[in-house]
Design an enzyme around this catalytic site. Sequence first.
Site, mmCIF file in Angstrom:
data_model
loop_
_atom_site.group_PDB
_atom_site.id
_atom_site.type_symbol
_atom_site.label_atom_id
_atom_site.label_comp_id
_atom_site.label_asym_id
_atom_site.label_seq_id
_atom_site.Cartn_x
_atom_site.Cartn_y
_atom_site.Cartn_z
ATOM 1 C CD GLU A 24 -40.858 -32.402 66.087
ATOM 2 O OE1 GLU A 24 -41.369 -31.379 65.587
ATOM 3 O OE2 GLU A 24 -40.554 -32.504 67.300
ATOM 4 C CG ASP A 139 -40.852 -45.693 55.280
ATOM 5 O OD1 ASP A 139 -40.957 -45.523 54.043
ATOM 6 O OD2 ASP A 139 -40.582 -44.771 56.071
#
Length: 369
Positions: A24, A139
């Site tokens: 997170e 990514d």
Amino acid sequence: MKPSMIIGQYYKIVKKLGVGGFGETYIAEDSRRLGSQCVIKKLIFKSNNQDELKKAQELFYREAKTLMNLGKHDQIPYLIAYFSEDQEFYLVQEYIEGDSLEDEISSRGKFEEQEVIEFLLGILPVLEYIHKKQVIHRDIKPSNILRRDRDKKFILIDFGGVKAPLLSSSQLPNLSGGNLTKIFTSGYTPKEQMDGYPEFNSDIYALGMTVIKALTGIEPKDISRNSSTKMLAWRTKANNVGDQLAAIIDRMIQENHRDRYKNVEEILEDLHHLGKTVVITKSRVSVLRSVINTQIPMVNIPLGKFLMILVMITGFIWGFNLLRARVFDSHPDPKLMESPIPNPSPSPSSPDPKNEGGIFLRPDNLKKN
């Protein structure tokens, strides 16, 4: 983590930014830096196996060191701190104020060709920098590229999935039930990376797909492929894109990594040439439109016709002066011949050519913490 919660003694959670494959992300205030904001990335590890826990801790600190090294670049968020609490690992990074490329595309629509060229010329040197550090991002996508508010530079973020030197697939533990070696986003990740064997030009593939999203406003996974060439059929969905830029993008997104650009330098070489061509062409088109559409207000004559008349008059005057010069050469005036022209002497006010110019040193780029 809830707002107002304090972790690592100094970091007060402000709000949650999002959830990724490895944990997170939060915005927090750093009490040691006068409450300035930072980004906290919480890496969640769930396992009762002490060997795996030790290996995860080792990899975590190795990743932190990699980020610390990469953060020396102005267009990569720098690492502020890293620590662990209750088998959970935290990275504290610089907070960048700005919108993601994803949000920008959603709010304003398709990019034009020149905008994409400028984007590539802005972000490719960052990619070149991390590759020279032997790091593969793995990514790259619109949501992981920000346009910084204060200077409009593009910032590459989210290095949670980097593949750094000395990391082999056998060293990577499972985090939250997923394998670190298999990092991908549908539509942006090439086949070799999904198979667990990323190359440096795997990042080039992802960047090419990011450009296609900017040009078309469509996710690459939702664009069909040409049945004969197997290439992504994106050109008809983009705004006016020239064949040269289209060819560069198509080479970036070749399915076989051997057919792609091998490195960033090759792309930059093609883009610098293309960038000059596009700028010059657009400038000439702009001037031409101005000439065609402009009129001389007093006589209400289109500027194009006026210039033609002006050229004819200028040509007549030039021809007349040339004729006079030839006549003078054949029959020189005796009075003029009696007064020879003296050799010019240097003027005391003339600048010394040795003193012209100077050396200007550019100071080092100081990062504002």
